[in-house]
Design an enzyme around this catalytic site. Structure first.
Site, PDB file in Angstrom:
ATOM      1  N   HIS A 258      -0.007   3.577   4.605  1.00  0.00           N
ATOM      2  CA  HIS A 258      -0.898   4.215   3.632  1.00  0.00           C
ATOM      3  C   HIS A 258      -0.675   5.724   3.629  1.00  0.00           C
ATOM      4  O   HIS A 258      -0.488   6.343   2.569  1.00  0.00           O
ATOM      5  CB  HIS A 258      -2.360   3.914   3.972  1.00  0.00           C
ATOM      6  CG  HIS A 258      -2.704   2.457   3.964  1.00  0.00           C
ATOM      7  ND1 HIS A 258      -2.227   1.578   4.908  1.00  0.00           N
ATOM      8  CD2 HIS A 258      -3.491   1.731   3.130  1.00  0.00           C
ATOM      9  CE1 HIS A 258      -2.706   0.368   4.655  1.00  0.00           C
ATOM     10  NE2 HIS A 258      -3.478   0.425   3.581  1.00  0.00           N
TER      11      HIS A 258
ATOM     12  N   SER B  33       0.811  -1.213   0.000  1.00  0.00           N
ATOM     13  CA  SER B  33       0.000   0.000   0.000  1.00  0.00           C
ATOM     14  C   SER B  33       0.848   1.269   0.000  1.00  0.00           C
ATOM     15  O   SER B  33       0.445   2.279  -0.573  1.00  0.00           O
ATOM     16  CB  SER B  33      -0.936   0.001   1.210  1.00  0.00           C
ATOM     17  OG  SER B  33      -1.850  -1.070   1.137  1.00  0.00           O
TER      18      SER B  33
END
Length: 329
Positions: free
Chosen positions: A276, A213
């Site tokens: 993230h 991610s």
């Protein structure tokens, strides 16, 4: 006298009526000309791409098949502002092909299949037993194995996790690599991956980390900064749709990450989601600079060196934190 005044009055009225009619005709003519000019501008705008293709064929600059030119034209609309599209189309080719994103995606898929099939797993939706023992996963108690700060991107926590990451990095990464080539895309991707693991080691120091991610969010951060800066030139209507679709995917991915972090079953292990956010910030700094320098030498752009200096400062701070201040010590 009265008859003469009536004649003069009639003549004056006729002159005013004639003037009014002429003015009306002139106004209508001007409006008609403006309408024709607007139509011509629209026609010019619609035919601009075909004219550019024709000029490139006459100059011998475009020797690719017609379908390939169409693909490159679509990619240029999605990835580049209008002022540099022609330069891209003049030299567009698939040599080298987008090998970086494809290779990374195949490697991540192979590792996922290995841990889902050849390792003892109860089901594919979420993987626990195999990946937590993997030599690739970032684990806070094995931080001395420095490769884990990068290799964690190969391991994913389940089907939803890997499908979301692979979908995003293929749909976005392949067009980006067609335009900017593998070296620049790889730089942004790996910068996001490293930023993700270092940020997780600081803000969530006791939790493990898996998934690509950080790299995916770096690509998205760099791309969307370019879309926002050049929004009027990058197909606004479709740009809004793209933004909404990506926001929906990001929300889904973040929701899964939060679930893995705070609502994991008792027999599982919570996984950090800080990668993230850190990957997104890396993309909005380094990624934006790299992707906005399409037609320029990257090393000659001062914005690139400013972004690199800021990134290195954060990396040095994270390394020192992990050595001297981390609770995982």
């Amino acid at each position: 006298m009265l008859g003469r005044e009536l004649v003069q009055c009639w003549i004056g009225s006729w002159n005013w009526c004639s003037y009014g009619m002429l003015h009306c005709r002139w106004t209508m003519a001007v409006a008609h000309d403006l309408e024709l000019e607007s139509v011509n501008l629209n026609m010019d705008r619609v035919g601009k791409e075909e004219q550019e293709e024709e000029r490139m064929r006459e100059d011998g600059a475009d020797t690719a098949p017609r379908k390939a030119r169409k693909v490159h034209r679509i990619v240029s609309k999605w990835m580049l502002p209008e002022k540099v599209r022609r330069n891209y189309l003049e030299r567009a080719n698939c040599l080298p092909p987008p090998l970086f994103i494809i290779s990374i995606s195949l490697a991540e898929l192979a590792v996922f299949i290995y841990y889902a099939v050849w390792k003892p797993q109860k089901q594919w939706i979420t993987l626990d037993t195999g990946i937590l023992e993997s030599p690739f996963i970032y684990s806070p108690n094995k931080r001395q194995e420095a490769w884990r700060f990068i290799s964690y991107m190969l391991v994913h926590a389940g089907v939803q996790h890997i499908v979301g990451n692979l979908f995003m990095q293929l749909v976005l990464g392949i067009p980006l690599e067609m335009v900017h080539k593998g070296l620049r895309v790889g730089l942004v991707y790996l910068a996001g991956v490293l930023a993700g693991s270092l940020a997780s080691s600081i803000f969530d120091p006791l939790k493990s980390l898996v998934g690509a991610s950080g790299g995916v969010y770096a690509l998205m951060g760099g791309y969307f900064m370019n879309v926002l800066v050049n929004f009027r030139e990058m197909i606004p209507a479709f740009g809004i749709i793209r933004l909404l679709i990506i926001i929906l995917i990001i929300a889904s991915d973040m929701g899964f990450a939060l679930y893995r972090r705070f609502f994991v079953p008792e027999n599982g292990s919570p996984v950090s989601f800080a990668a993230h956010i850190a990957g997104g910030f890396a993309g909005m700094s380094i990624g934006y600079t790299v992707f906005s320098c399409f037609d320029q030498a990257l090393l000659k752009d001062p914005r690139f060196w400013i972004a690199i200096a800021a990134y290195l400062a954060c990396v040095i701070f994270a390394v020192l934190f992990n050595i001297f201040l981390s609770p995982a010590n």
